[in-house]
Design a protein around this motif. Sequence first.
Motif, short mmCIF file in Angstrom:
data_model
loop_
_atom_site.label_atom_id
_atom_site.label_comp_id
_atom_site.label_asym_id
_atom_site.label_seq_id
_atom_site.Cartn_x
_atom_site.Cartn_y
_atom_site.Cartn_z
N ASN A 1 -99.75 31.51 21.80
CA ASN A 1 -100.85 32.33 22.31
C ASN A 1 -102.12 31.88 21.62
O ASN A 1 -102.38 32.27 20.47
CB ASN A 1 -100.61 33.82 22.05
N SER B 1 -104.33 33.84 27.21
CA SER B 1 -103.05 33.91 27.90
C SER B 1 -102.06 32.94 27.25
O SER B 1 -102.42 31.82 26.87
CB SER B 1 -103.23 33.55 29.38
N GLU C 1 -92.17 31.04 30.22
CA GLU C 1 -92.30 32.12 31.20
C GLU C 1 -93.57 31.95 32.05
O GLU C 1 -93.57 32.24 33.25
CB GLU C 1 -92.33 33.48 30.51
N SER C 2 -94.64 31.47 31.45
CA SER C 2 -95.92 31.39 32.17
C SER C 2 -96.07 30.10 32.96
O SER C 2 -96.78 30.08 33.98
CB SER C 2 -97.09 31.52 31.19
#
Length: 317
Positions: free
Chosen positions: A206, A216, A221-222
């Motif tokens: 992060n 973000s 996951e992203s």
Amino acid sequence: MSKFQMRTDLALETREKFQEDNVEIKGVTIDEYYIDNSEIQITEVNIETENAAKAMGKPKGAYITLEAPNMMEPDEGYHREISDELAKQIQKLLPNQGKEQSVLVVGLGNRQVTPDALGPYVVDNLLITRHVVKEYGKYAMGKEEVNTVSSIVPGVMAQTGMEPVEVIGGIIKETSPDVIIVIDALAARNTKRLNRTIQITDTGINPGSGVGNHRSGINQESIGIPVIAIGIPTVVDAATIVQDTMKNLVDAMEEIQGGEKLGTAYDSLNDFEKYQLIQEVISPHLNGMFVTPKDIDETIKRLSFTLSEGLNIALQV
């Protein structure tokens, strides 16, 4: 006092807070060892359960910390040892190690702000192979098997108007890498780890979280593919400087007075309670201040070369 928020990106320092409080967290394992004939210490913190992740404030996964007390010194031989060990630790986290794969290296940070320029500087020294392999084939590299390595410096939101994860997401759609390695400068809670510690993790990152500037997350996951994050702490906050100074002052005064205690109130607090107290005392004017060494320009250049050399070794099939 308000709820304690520790300004650090290092999982090792978060774990130390619980050890200081004599709190044992189930689902967290820790393994420490030294490298033979070297002053390099490796600490592996594994967060194995969701409850442990919630308690630690960090995602599940492996956090490998490499501590080298002389990493700031211009000793080429010592830095080569660090690069070799770093390469071994990166290879442990790479998926499908030993097989050909496409790797995208992302250098996070602002090239114009030296303590935050680690990522861009590392990318400058990487061995980039994707364009060569696409144009001439892998045999142009002199090997039968070779990883295709590409890189990007997405800049910071103030420069581009975009989150780094948005830039990376677009590149992934066009180039389809198998794994991403993200490089970023970190924040530490202990001055002894400043520019002397490397953290490698398979949980992503992060950006800016250690200095309270949350962006973000860049993780599987992203963006949909494995992410390995590598960082070195280049800044500490003002409360850390004050705390370390207070400790040295108290120790020096007690030594002068033959070991006589100066008082029990401050001494009765553990290190993290002292840190929290100092944070509240210096608020609001100094609470957002972060400090870096005066020779940070040369240090960042030296450390970025050490990281890039480790990456170049690790990404050889």
